[in-house]
Enzyme design. Structure first.
Site: not given
Length: 345
Positions: A151-153, A156
């Site tokens: 996922g994007c979170y 990062a």
């Protein structure tokens, strides 16, 4: 040179599907032969994406096995709990699958069911899936036939914490991730909370009691720490279209040169850029690109490490990372179709 791969994109009308198309049409070893959409089957792809007029000469097709039969690699850019219904047959047919949804990210099927609200239909494939973060699993991705893109979170947050956890420099039981996303992370479906009049000039936390990305982040950070980790993760929605900004806090248990640690940890990584000491990355500096830009600070020389990690949620947080994995899987240069820098303004 890698052989030309015939590509199918399942779920081609969402934002991640659009980004896959944008990237793959310029890939020298990829030919998109099928783009699926249940609602738009039979209509030209360029009608949905005018920027692809003259570039993509395909119609959307229904997402069935016959329409994907000629594909070598199938990307799923579908909502959670959709890909798992089709992946077994595709693997059985010898296709390689790259799933941008969460269907194969969590190793515990019961935990997945708890967070996604339905039973997993093919839990036997979960262990077969390789978590698609190249900075962690480059060699395993290269040999995989099923890749679960992060996922994007999680992308990062994991990239931001990784050097500190690898070096054992922080208290693994008290990690904090304070993260912000643009509204494209919620997809294209019409929801009142994402209307312009609701979002503009506002800023809010959500999922404070528990967000679906929390178990995914804990799982991977736990792998790095070789133990369970304590993580407080609070996501926020900000009035911008795209981008993730994660501000990460870790209590240091020893003194160390954090700048050198991060620079050494990511030396040679094509898509992680450690900024000079004192710098602060911005989401606009990665917009449209596959780069994760990171800066590390120790405010006041104290005992807390603060890591700033920014990505484009639709590129390094979704489609770009999927293409990066694709490049590894077909033994193409890792930056194929991903070398362009982000766009400003």
């Amino acid at each position: 040179m890698a052989q030309l791969q015939r590509i199918g994109i399942v779920g081609g009308t969402g934002y991640a599907g659009a980004e896959l198309l944008r990237l793959l049409v310029s890939h020298p070893q990829a030919k998109v032969v099928a783009v699926t959409s249940r609602g738009d089957a039979g209509t030209p792809v360029a009608d949905a994406y005018p920027q692809l007029r003259g570039v993509v000469d395909l119609d959307f097709v229904a997402p069935d096995a016959d329409n994907l039969a000629d594909c070598d690699v199938v990307f799923f850019a579908t909502p959670h709990a959709a890909a798992m219904h089709d992946v077994p047959a595709l693997l059985e047919a010898g296709k390689r699958v790259i799933d941008l949804s969460a269907d194969f990210r969590l190793r515990d099927a019961s935990l997945w069911a708890q967070w996604y609200g339905t039973d997993h239909v093919c839990p036997e494939l979960i262990e077969r899936a390789v978590y698609g973060l190249p900075e962690l699993n480059r060699d395993r991705i290269a040999g995989a036939d099923l890749v679960a893109c992060p996922g994007c979170y999680p992308t990062a947050v994991i990239l931001g914490f990784k050097p500190l956890i690898d070096a054992g420099l922080v208290d693994k039981d008290s990690l904090i991730a304070d993260a912000k996303t643009g509204v494209s992370g919620a997809g294209k479906s019409l929801k009142p909370g994402f209307l312009f009049a609701e979002m503009h000039d506002s800023f809010k936390a959500y999922g404070v009691a528990g967000h679906r990305h929390l178990p995914e982040i804990r799982q991977i950070l736990g792998d790095l720490a070789k133990d369970d980790v304590g993580l407080t993760f609070v996501p926020h929605l900000v009035p911008m279209i795209r981008g993730i900004h994660a501000t990460l806090y870790g209590r240091l248990n020893t003194q160390a040169d954090l700048q050198t640690l991060f620079e050494t940890s990511y030396a040679g990584e094509p898509f992680v850029d450690v900024l000079p000491a004192g710098a602060t990355p911005e989401t606009r500096h990665v917009r449209g690109g596959n780069m994760c830009r990171i800066a590390v600070h120790r405010p006041g020389g104290g005992d807390t490490a603060v890591v700033l990690s920014v990505i484009d949620n639709l590129v390094k947080g979704a489609a770009g990372q999927a293409v990066q994995c694709f490049n590894l899987m077909i033994d193409a240069p890792e930056n194929s179709a991903l070398a362009a820098p982000g766009a400003l303004p």
